[in-house]
Design a protein around this motif. Structure first.
Motif, short mmCIF file in Angstrom:
data_model
loop_
_atom_site.label_atom_id
_atom_site.label_comp_id
_atom_site.label_asym_id
_atom_site.label_seq_id
_atom_site.Cartn_x
_atom_site.Cartn_y
_atom_site.Cartn_z
N GLY A 192 2.28 -15.69 70.67
CA GLY A 192 1.51 -14.35 71.04
C GLY A 192 0.01 -14.53 70.69
O GLY A 192 -0.57 -13.72 70.63
N ILE A 193 -0.31 -15.77 70.62
CA ILE A 193 -1.86 -15.88 70.56
C ILE A 193 -2.26 -16.19 72.00
O ILE A 193 -2.05 -17.45 72.39
CB ILE A 193 -2.26 -17.31 69.75
N PRO A 194 -3.00 -15.15 72.68
CA PRO A 194 -3.72 -15.21 73.89
C PRO A 194 -4.32 -16.65 74.03
O PRO A 194 -4.43 -17.41 75.25
CB PRO A 194 -4.39 -14.41 74.19
N ALA A 195 -5.21 -16.91 73.20
CA ALA A 195 -5.97 -18.24 73.26
C ALA A 195 -5.24 -19.58 73.71
O ALA A 195 -5.96 -20.47 74.22
CB ALA A 195 -6.94 -18.46 72.28
N LEU A 196 -3.99 -19.73 73.19
CA LEU A 196 -3.28 -20.59 73.23
C LEU A 196 -2.80 -20.86 74.80
O LEU A 196 -2.33 -22.04 75.16
CB LEU A 196 -2.23 -20.87 72.30
N GLY A 197 -2.72 -19.94 75.54
CA GLY A 197 -2.17 -19.82 76.86
C GLY A 197 -0.80 -20.23 76.96
O GLY A 197 0.20 -19.80 76.15
N ASP A 198 -0.32 -21.21 77.85
CA ASP A 198 0.80 -21.62 77.98
C ASP A 198 1.38 -22.76 76.82
O ASP A 198 2.62 -22.94 76.68
CB ASP A 198 1.19 -22.51 79.26
N GLY A 199 0.49 -23.16 76.25
CA GLY A 199 0.87 -24.24 75.20
C GLY A 199 1.32 -23.60 73.87
O GLY A 199 1.66 -24.07 73.14
N GLY A 200 0.91 -22.08 73.74
CA GLY A 200 1.39 -21.44 72.51
C GLY A 200 2.83 -21.47 72.24
O GLY A 200 3.04 -22.06 71.09
N PRO A 201 3.84 -21.54 73.14
CA PRO A 201 5.28 -21.44 72.72
C PRO A 201 5.55 -22.79 72.40
O PRO A 201 6.31 -23.13 71.18
CB PRO A 201 5.83 -21.26 73.93
N GLY A 202 5.18 -23.97 72.97
CA GLY A 202 5.34 -25.22 72.56
C GLY A 202 4.85 -25.58 71.29
O GLY A 202 5.37 -26.17 70.51
#
Length: 297
Positions: free
Chosen positions: A63-73
């Motif tokens: 849920g952290i927007p700054a991480l983008g697509d890397g957040g879930p991983g």
């Protein structure tokens, strides 16, 4: 001990430590069954609580927007690291976890310190206790907000994947392989803990954390963790019971092969000092059965 035997069978310390643990667990399951179930229930509560933490961490990072697509991983990696400490807490609280006991009972059976039916009873009691712990946690989660919002979404997504394995034969085969590798990793860690080469608690803890990290990050299948996850979700949104039962049944068999056969029986065989004097296959002496001397010493 004969230096030649020590050199050829470097895992004898590991085997002796496991047999001592097996004797203790067997006596507990016979003489203080309720207390044994309590220790197993605590393991279920611990693994369930850390599993909840895994989903909570995953949800936060996703849920952290700054991480983008890397957040879930990234969330999955950090969550797996957090979940890895479950085995450490279980070990140092002397709680009873089914999957590590699969290795212990297999080695005890190989060395004729535990009869097959008693070994199965011990494992059944352990699984029952683990499930009771999961049930208690599921009830507590039902009347709290622990699984609310994005955490519940992550849990439902995990359940969908796990039940999806049951839709096809290839999926069930995939589940089976993942269950084998899961308990292989867990019991490799327990081998490191029992073998006498790791001298300090920090290194032992890191070995256990890393093994569980691998199984959680790769999505390997743990029968007890799945049982608890299905229980928690069952008290909430609900779950398809029979696919969940099938998943746990396959995971149980796979876990036993990974921990009981590929680690337990394998290491019992390659460290059986009785091969040197031709006694392999013969019954142990009364002193060995009583635990007064290590087998083959």
């Amino acid at each position: 001990m004969d230096p030649t035997r020590r050199r050829l069978f470097p895992g004898l310390f590991f085997i002796d430590a496991v047999l001592e643990a097996a004797d203790t667990k067997a006596e507990m399951s016979r003489r203080i069954t309720v207390q044994y179930l309590q220790r197993a229930a605590m393991a279920g509560i611990l693994i369930g609580t850390f599993y909840l933490a895994y989903f909570a961490v995953s949800a936060v990072f996703a849920g952290i927007p700054a991480l983008g697509d890397g957040g879930p991983g990234l969330g999955r990696a950090v969550g797996a690291f957090v979940f890895g400490w479950a085995l450490v807490f279980i070990y140092f609280t002397k709680s009873e976890l089914l999957t590590s006991n699969m290795m212990v009972t297999s080695i005890a059976f190989y060395h004729r310190r535990l009869r097959p039916m008693h070994g199965l009873l011990l494992l059944a009691l352990c699984y029952l206790g683990n499930a009771i712990g999961g049930l208690l946690l599921g009830i507590m989660a039902r009347y709290s907000t622990l699984t609310a919002g994005h955490v519940e979404e992550k849990m439902l997504a995990a359940v969908e994947v796990k039940l999806g394995y049951m839709a096809t034969a290839s999926g069930m085969g995939d589940l089976f392989v993942r269950a084998i590798l899961c308990n292989l990793m867990i019991n490799v860690a327990m081998l490191l803990v029992y073998n006498g080469f790791l001298k300090d608690s920090i290194t032992m803890a890191l070995a256990m954390v890393m093994s569980v990290f691998i199984f959680a990050f790769l999505g390997l299948e743990h029968s007890v963790a799945n049982t608890i996850l299905f229980t928690i979700v069952g008290f909430g949104p609900g779950i398809d019971v029979w696919p969940a039962v099938g998943n746990v049944a396959i995971a149980l068999v796979g876990n036993f092969i990974g921990g009981g056969v590929l680690i337990g029986m394998y290491y019992a065989h390659v460290n059986d000092g009785r091969w040197l004097d031709g006694r392999r296959g013969a019954a142990q002496t009364p002193q060995e059965l009583a635990g007064q001397v290590p087998p083959g010493a």
